[in-house]
Design a protein around this motif. Structure first.
Motif, PDB file in Angstrom:
ATOM      1  N   SER A 143       0.800  -1.221   0.000  1.00 53.69           N
ATOM      2  CA  SER A 143       0.000   0.000   0.000  1.00 53.69           C
ATOM      3  C   SER A 143       0.835   1.274   0.000  1.00 53.69           C
ATOM      4  O   SER A 143       0.313   2.358  -0.227  1.00 53.69           O
ATOM      5  CB  SER A 143      -0.948   0.011   1.210  1.00 53.69           C
ATOM      6  OG  SER A 143      -0.207  -0.079   2.414  1.00 53.69           O
ATOM      7  N   VAL A 171      -5.419   2.262  -7.389  1.00 56.01           N
ATOM      8  CA  VAL A 171      -5.049   3.161  -6.296  1.00 56.01           C
ATOM      9  C   VAL A 171      -6.196   3.287  -5.304  1.00 56.01           C
ATOM     10  O   VAL A 171      -6.001   3.228  -4.082  1.00 56.01           O
ATOM     11  CB  VAL A 171      -4.643   4.548  -6.845  1.00 56.01           C
ATOM     12  CG1 VAL A 171      -4.396   5.517  -5.695  1.00 56.01           C
ATOM     13  CG2 VAL A 171      -3.404   4.425  -7.716  1.00 56.01           C
ATOM     14  N   ASN A 264      -3.206   8.210  -3.710  1.00 49.80           N
ATOM     15  CA  ASN A 264      -4.208   7.661  -2.797  1.00 49.80           C
ATOM     16  C   ASN A 264      -4.881   8.711  -1.919  1.00 49.80           C
ATOM     17  O   ASN A 264      -5.933   8.453  -1.339  1.00 49.80           O
ATOM     18  CB  ASN A 264      -3.599   6.564  -1.914  1.00 49.80           C
ATOM     19  CG  ASN A 264      -2.420   7.058  -1.075  1.00 49.80           C
ATOM     20  OD1 ASN A 264      -2.017   8.225  -1.163  1.00 49.80           O
ATOM     21  ND2 ASN A 264      -1.855   6.164  -0.277  1.00 49.80           N
ATOM     22  N   PRO A 267      -7.898   9.551  -4.889  1.00 47.62           N
ATOM     23  CA  PRO A 267      -7.699   8.622  -6.014  1.00 47.62           C
ATOM     24  C   PRO A 267      -8.580   8.862  -7.233  1.00 47.62           C
ATOM     25  O   PRO A 267      -8.297   8.318  -8.288  1.00 47.62           O
ATOM     26  CB  PRO A 267      -7.993   7.253  -5.386  1.00 47.62           C
ATOM     27  CG  PRO A 267      -8.879   7.547  -4.227  1.00 47.62           C
ATOM     28  CD  PRO A 267      -8.433   8.878  -3.699  1.00 47.62           C
TER      29      PRO A 267
END
Length: 290
Positions: A143, A171, A264, A267
């Motif tokens: 991540s 994402v 992120n 996104p």
């Protein structure tokens, strides 16, 4: 009249200068990203958890089956051969433990005419398969990783809204912290996949192949290439699904864009640049946004 011609020539020269600066900027940034990924490898970071990942993707020239390039085909010349599609994905920071050197390696994703078409859906399906095989689709491990994808400027397979929306979904789903999609400038699109495709051609053009398995073995015979057969179950209709979650990108600026960035923190917000040093334009693809 002479002044008008001079202004025309100056305008052409200015455009040529901008074109050269743009392609040099893209190449310089790509080399820097690959260097950063290699540093992560040398620091012996777990491969699936590398902070910086960089790959090059491209659609290879269609292959034919059977293939009679070594001899005169005779009556078969008038028959239509089966088309074999080929997508290459190169790991630009692949380290060979045997030689102790970095050596680019390509995974060749192959499927037959009739099993699937050749377009954005299939490119995205190959990317998904590749990420699964590399162990990159793990939330907890990956991540915080950043992925850079280098591609030529082909609009049919790579440069289209569906490919960008697919990366946006990765994402948003938490698989990557950031994805950058780099398109090389038209006229300067020679990339790592092209070098690998030349290796494929060197074997393909020197032997006759009669069966699908023989063709796969021919592609796979070089140590820098690993062939993976795509089957119908590996192909997904991303176009139909993604249109329900993302609205179309703003028209008029997609073709000139050479850098797409998704992060992120937001996104569904796509950042677009004409090149890496150019101003950033924002395009929110959230369906409810104005």
């Amino acid at each position: 009249a002479l002044e008008g011609e001079i202004r025309t020539v100056e305008s052409i020269l200015d455009k040529a200068k901008d074109h050269v600066n743009q392609y040099q900027c893209q190449r310089k940034r790509v080399k820097q990203i690959i260097a950063n990924a290699c540093i992560d490898v040398l620091n012996k970071v777990i491969p699936s958890a590398l902070k910086q990942k960089v790959i090059t993707i491209d659609m290879g020239q269609n292959l034919n089956l059977p293939n009679f390039l070594v001899e005169q085909p005779g009556d078969t010349y008038y028959l239509l051969p089966l088309t074999i599609y080929l997508v290459g994905i190169v790991d630009n920071a692949s380290f060979d433990e045997t030689t102790g050197k970095f050596q680019e390696k390509m995974t060749a994703y192959v499927w037959k005419e009739g099993e699937a078409d050749c377009g954005a859906n299939n490119i995205c399906s190959c990317l998904l398969k590749h990420f699964q095989q590399q162990g990159w689709l793990h939330h907890k491990i990956n991540s915080h990783s950043e992925l850079t994808i280098i591609a030529d400027n082909c609009g049919g397979q790579n440069k289209n809204k569906h490919a960008v929306q697919f990366l946006m979904w990765l994402v948003e789903a938490g698989y990557f912290a950031k994805i950058e999609l780099f398109f090389l400038v038209k006229g300067h699109t020679k990339n790592a996949c092209d070098r690998m495709f030349n290796l494929v051609k060197s074997g393909y053009h020197k032997k006759n192949t009669y069966t699908y398995s023989q063709l796969l073995d021919c592609i796979n015979e070089h140590d820098q290439i690993n062939v993976t057969r795509m089957e119908e179950k590996d192909m997904f209709n991303f176009l139909e699904r993604q249109d329900k979650f993302y609205k179309p990108s703003a028209s008029g600026s997609f073709n000139r864009t050479h850098v797409f960035t998704i992060q992120n923190l937001n996104p569904t917000l796509m950042l677009k640049q004409d090149d890496y040093n150019a101003a950033v334009r924002k395009d929110d693809l959230l369906p409810t946004s104005s």
